[in-house]
Design an enzyme around this catalytic site. Structure first.
Site, short mmCIF file in Angstrom:
data_model
loop_
_atom_site.label_atom_id
_atom_site.label_comp_id
_atom_site.label_asym_id
_atom_site.label_seq_id
_atom_site.Cartn_x
_atom_site.Cartn_y
_atom_site.Cartn_z
N HIS A 75 6.02 -13.44 2.04
CA HIS A 75 4.58 -13.71 1.96
C HIS A 75 4.18 -13.88 0.49
CE1 HIS A 75 3.23 -12.75 6.14
NE2 HIS A 75 4.36 -12.06 6.16
N LYS B 127 -18.54 -3.37 -0.72
CA LYS B 127 -18.18 -2.26 -1.60
C LYS B 127 -16.91 -2.58 -2.37
CE LYS B 127 -17.63 1.01 1.40
NZ LYS B 127 -17.76 0.20 2.62
N GLY B 128 -15.94 -3.19 -1.66
CA GLY B 128 -14.66 -3.49 -2.30
C GLY B 128 -14.80 -4.48 -3.43
N CYS C 173 6.52 -16.83 6.48
CA CYS C 173 7.04 -15.84 7.43
C CYS C 173 7.25 -16.47 8.81
CB CYS C 173 6.12 -14.63 7.48
SG CYS C 173 6.86 -13.19 8.29
N GLY D 73 5.80 -18.95 9.83
CA GLY D 73 5.81 -20.38 9.55
C GLY D 73 7.20 -20.91 9.25
N GLU E 12 12.21 -13.20 19.80
CA GLU E 12 10.94 -12.46 19.92
C GLU E 12 10.05 -13.09 20.98
OE1 GLU E 12 6.97 -11.29 17.28
OE2 GLU E 12 8.48 -12.64 16.45
N GLU F 135 1.75 -15.27 -0.80
CA GLU F 135 0.30 -15.22 -1.02
C GLU F 135 -0.17 -13.86 -1.55
OE1 GLU F 135 0.78 -14.19 3.45
OE2 GLU F 135 1.77 -15.40 1.93
N ILE G 161 -19.64 10.18 11.26
CA ILE G 161 -19.06 11.50 11.49
C ILE G 161 -17.62 11.56 10.97
CG2 ILE G 161 -18.25 10.98 13.84
CD1 ILE G 161 -19.08 13.89 14.56
N ASP H 126 -8.61 -4.73 1.39
CA ASP H 126 -9.31 -4.56 0.12
C ASP H 126 -8.33 -4.41 -1.04
OD1 ASP H 126 -12.20 -4.74 0.21
OD2 ASP H 126 -12.14 -3.07 1.61
#
Length: 551
Positions: free
Chosen positions: A512, A17-18, A384, A386, A408, A514, A149, A71
């Site tokens: 990012h 659809k996208g 990021c 990377g 982290e 990209e 639903i 999308d």
């Protein structure tokens, strides 16, 4: 007032659809109309930001810092417009907004219900994106499948909105599966008939039907669908599988899809200028026809689902087309990579890329991949995470800091060369709380990063909580890691690289890039990374690798 186009799906999800919606947007923009796009998702998450890529693919980030459905990446790449947080909303966001208002007493003690309150809030989102974008046409895709639903309130909101705005200003396009049954050697229309019947039972009659299939849906089958679904025969279109998603606009245009939509909306059928788009697809097919390929390994942890790295993959393909080369992208599981098999897995790579991600899993394999790229002089791009693993590897193996890592991954590391950002240290809530959206970066003159962008100040989109620790910045730089990009105030390391006399092309960005890549304008760092990978493959100097236009 803007015209509105709603795109729904039937039978199964993931039909495309996208891509259908984005292709129509590209065609209408080619006719000179201002187009914006929107995705309405019925699930109860407030946004996709905390969802696993295994379930939902990548999280796309908008310029204004919204974590959105993937999308929106397709929309931006097709219509070449930066979308905003108004371009994606979920049931969760709608309910969160209404409950907050109810708690604040906005409803004066009244009963809050799906109709009218939820449907009114959904319709307000349709209007909001129209007002903010100042568009001639708004295309809204409804996620999921008609009959679910969870999507009933959205379908009802579309029905109400179309009645309020007027049928001449709203169009409904239903994208439905027309499966091919191999045993019978024919495509079947019954699933689409049932899907449209379900849609009509909810008060919506489609104006157009787009038949998705892996086989051609011929005129007789389309006529049958038109008859059963009460749609004009020339309003039923087939969208069988194309060699590339970028071929879909041409496939639909050849059937007069956008022309019929303009006719239905009362829009002037202006000449459609798609020359630039078709020049790209021609170049793409020429590049893909080459027997010789440039191999790029993307080392991540969500490798079972390519959509987890969708924008990275697209940015690499955009760059390959620019240089007239076919880029063979191989997803490598970082968790399965170590010093024992790195040569076998990455030995024939012309370029190595480590994309964004979170968590400890696969980190040591990614560090191993960085070491391979650095020591063997294989072009490397870090995005990021990377960048962070590249800094960890350099700190361990060049600076002599054993156990250097990110706080982290290892809170007890003796050398936290990557640490949490100061303004993130007290943040406890998840979802929309990271450093998100476009931030400026000042580039160091004479660096590979500055050469790639060709300007001193650039803006890229971010999505992270951790950064290079300033406590280690001088030591890293003294050992040879060049800090090629900083925030304008000098506090944050945004890009690092190795000097050209040490490595032919080794660059990493905390952002990012990209997300801003376009088919005809690849992201600068991806463009130069692919140029370097082509040069590595062909044994040439990277400066000798020119775009196809210059050959």
């Amino acid at each position: 007032m803007a015209k509105h186009i709603f795109v729904t799906g039937g039978v199964v999800s993931s039909l495309g659809k996208g891509i259908t919606a984005a292709s129509l947007g590209r065609l209408l923009k080619g006719r000179g109309y201002r187009v914006t796009m929107q995705k309405a998702d019925p699930y109860l998450n407030v946004d996709p930001g905390t969802m696993s890529p295994f379930q939902h693919g990548e999280v796309f980030v908008t310029e204004d810092g919204y974590e959105s459905d993937l999308d929106l990446g397709h929309y931006e790449r097709f219509i070449d417009e930066n979308l905003t947080r108004s371009s994606n909303f979920t049931s969760g966001a709608i309910y969160q907004e209404l409950i907050s208002r109810e708690r604040a007493g906005d409803f004066l003690g009244g009963t809050v219900q799906v109709i009218p309150h939820v449907t009114d809030a959904i319709k307000e989102r349709f209007r909001r994106v129209e007002e903010e974008a100042g568009a001639d046409v708004v295309i809204t895709e409804l996620g999921g499948t008609v009959g679910d639903i969870e999507s009933q309130a959205f379908v009802e909101a579309i029905r109400q909105f179309r009645n309020e705005k007027g049928r001449d200003d709203c169009v409904l396009i239903h994208v439905s599966l027309v499966p091919y049954i191999a045993a019978a050697h024919e495509v079947k229309t019954k699933p689409t008939q049932h899907s449209v019947r379900e849609l009509r039972s909810l008060g919506l009659q489609p104006d157009f039907i787009v038949c998705r299939s892996d086989h051609e849906v011929d005129a007789s089958i389309r006529a049958k669908i038109a008859s059963f679904c009460d749609v004009p025969a020339d309003h039923v279109f087939e969208n069988s599988d194309c060699p590339s998603i970028y071929d879909v606009p041409a496939h639909l245009a050849a059937q007069g899809f956008d022309e019929k939509v303009c006719e239905r909306l009362g829009l002037e059928p202006r000449a459609c200028h798609m020359e630039g788009w078709y020049a790209f697809t021609d170049a793409m097919h020429a590049a893909n026809a080459r027997a010789d390929v440039t191999r790029i390994s993307v080392v991540g942890k969500y490798t079972q689902l390519p959509d987890a790295y969708l924008s990275v993959i697209e940015a690499l393909h955009h760059s390959g087309v620019l240089f007239g080369r076919h880029v063979d992208i191989r997803l490598v599981d970082g968790e399965a990579l170590d010093e024992k098999n790195v040569e076998a897995v990455l030995g024939d790579s012309d370029g190595i890329l480590v994309p964004g991600g979170f968590g400890l899993r696969g980190i040591e394999g990614k560090i191993c991949a960085v070491r391979r790229a650095r020591e063997e002089r294989v072009p490397y791009l870090g995005v990021c995470l990377g960048l962070q693993v590249a800094v960890c590897e350099f700190a361990r193996d060049v600076c002599g800091l054993p156990g250097a890592s990110s706080a982290e991954f290892d809170p007890d590391t003796p050398h936290p060369v990557i640490d949490i950002m100061a303004d993130q240290a007290t943040v406890t809530e998840k979802g929309g709380t990271m450093r998100l959206g476009a931030y400026p970066c000042r580039l160091e003159p004479g660096t590979l990063a500055a050469e790639a962008y060709g300007e001193p100040l650039v803006w890229e989109r971010h999505r992270h909580r951790y950064e290079v620790s300033n406590a280690y910045r001088e030591r890293l730089a003294a050992a040879g890691l060049r800090i090629s990009g900083l925030s304008p105030d000098g506090r944050l390391v945004e890009m690092v690289e190795l000097p050209e006399d040490v490595h032919p092309w080794f660059v990493a960005s905390q952002a990012h890039p990209e997300f801003k890549s376009r088919p005809d304008r690849p992201a600068p760092l991806f463009r130069e990374f692919v140029r370097a990978a082509i040069a590595h493959h062909e044994g040439r100097d990277r400066h000798d690798v020119e775009p196809v236009e210059g050959e």
